[in-house]
Design a protein around this motif. Structure first.
Motif, mmCIF file in Angstrom:
data_model
loop_
_atom_site.group_PDB
_atom_site.id
_atom_site.type_symbol
_atom_site.label_atom_id
_atom_site.label_comp_id
_atom_site.label_asym_id
_atom_site.label_seq_id
_atom_site.Cartn_x
_atom_site.Cartn_y
_atom_site.Cartn_z
ATOM 1 N N UNK A 118 64.020 -114.475 74.647
ATOM 2 C CA UNK A 118 65.313 -114.986 75.452
ATOM 3 C C UNK A 118 65.460 -116.202 75.589
ATOM 4 N N UNK A 119 64.553 -117.135 75.815
ATOM 5 C CA UNK A 119 64.934 -118.564 75.751
ATOM 6 C C UNK A 119 65.413 -119.243 74.594
ATOM 7 N N UNK A 120 64.721 -118.599 73.410
ATOM 8 C CA UNK A 120 65.247 -119.057 72.183
ATOM 9 C C UNK A 120 66.940 -118.698 71.951
ATOM 10 N N UNK A 121 67.086 -117.492 72.350
ATOM 11 C CA UNK A 121 68.465 -117.166 72.137
ATOM 12 C C UNK A 121 69.557 -118.040 72.991
ATOM 13 N N UNK A 122 68.874 -118.446 74.414
ATOM 14 C CA UNK A 122 69.829 -119.094 75.126
ATOM 15 C C UNK A 122 70.020 -120.666 74.581
ATOM 16 N N UNK A 123 68.917 -121.120 74.042
ATOM 17 C CA UNK A 123 68.877 -122.615 73.283
ATOM 18 C C UNK A 123 69.955 -122.416 72.360
ATOM 19 N N UNK A 124 69.881 -121.691 71.498
ATOM 20 C CA UNK A 124 70.510 -121.601 70.118
ATOM 21 C C UNK A 124 71.778 -120.999 70.214
ATOM 22 N N UNK A 125 72.056 -120.286 71.487
ATOM 23 C CA UNK A 125 73.471 -119.763 71.443
ATOM 24 C C UNK A 125 73.773 -118.574 70.763
ATOM 25 N N UNK A 126 72.675 -117.696 70.371
ATOM 26 C CA UNK A 126 72.802 -116.514 69.668
ATOM 27 C C UNK A 126 72.243 -115.412 70.636
ATOM 28 N N UNK A 127 72.442 -114.144 70.166
ATOM 29 C CA UNK A 127 71.920 -112.896 70.810
ATOM 30 C C UNK A 127 70.390 -112.844 70.559
ATOM 31 N N UNK A 128 69.964 -112.231 71.596
ATOM 32 C CA UNK A 128 68.520 -111.846 71.447
ATOM 33 C C UNK A 128 68.156 -111.077 70.468
ATOM 34 N N UNK A 129 68.995 -110.053 70.152
ATOM 35 C CA UNK A 129 68.554 -109.234 69.194
ATOM 36 C C UNK A 129 68.623 -110.000 67.783
ATOM 37 N N UNK A 130 69.274 -111.051 67.746
ATOM 38 C CA UNK A 130 69.533 -111.774 66.281
ATOM 39 C C UNK A 130 68.169 -112.376 66.408
ATOM 40 N N UNK A 131 67.370 -112.941 67.326
ATOM 41 C CA UNK A 131 66.133 -113.714 67.427
ATOM 42 C C UNK A 131 65.278 -112.540 67.014
ATOM 43 N N UNK A 132 65.209 -111.444 67.636
ATOM 44 C CA UNK A 132 63.954 -110.588 66.871
ATOM 45 C C UNK A 132 64.135 -110.041 65.732
ATOM 46 N N UNK A 133 65.569 -109.978 65.065
ATOM 47 C CA UNK A 133 65.893 -109.784 63.650
ATOM 48 C C UNK A 133 65.103 -110.638 62.745
ATOM 49 N N UNK A 134 65.292 -112.213 63.174
ATOM 50 C CA UNK A 134 64.671 -113.179 62.153
ATOM 51 C C UNK A 134 63.236 -113.239 62.537
ATOM 52 N N UNK A 135 62.595 -112.793 63.511
ATOM 53 C CA UNK A 135 61.263 -112.750 63.612
ATOM 54 C C UNK A 135 60.529 -111.772 62.810
ATOM 55 N N UNK A 136 61.240 -110.536 62.957
ATOM 56 C CA UNK A 136 60.807 -109.411 62.266
ATOM 57 C C UNK A 136 60.947 -109.582 60.721
ATOM 58 N N UNK A 137 61.839 -110.290 60.092
ATOM 59 C CA UNK A 137 61.947 -110.394 58.664
ATOM 60 C C UNK A 137 61.604 -111.521 58.261
#
Length: 52
Positions: free
Chosen positions: A33-52
């Motif tokens: 959640x904090x990564x998404x806030x800092x980078x201005x992207x959606x939380x789902x996008x963060x999860x997608x990056x971390x999964x792949x």
């Protein structure tokens, strides 16, 4: 589009998410959640990056 791809002209949209930044912040122990806030992207996008 198929012809353009075959000629190497059509490459699609450039990525808007910095994969290295997401992984770097995660390695520092920051949550998705904090990564998404800092980078201005959606939380789902963060999860997608971390999964792949």
């Amino acid at each position: 589009m198929d012809r353009a791809k075959a000629n190497g002209v059509y490459r699609g949209r450039k990525p808007s998410i910095d994969l290295a930044a997401v992984r770097s912040l995660r390695n520092e122990g920051i949550g998705p959640s904090e990564i998404a806030k800092r980078l201005g992207i959606g939380r789902a996008s963060v999860y997608r990056v971390l999964r792949g």
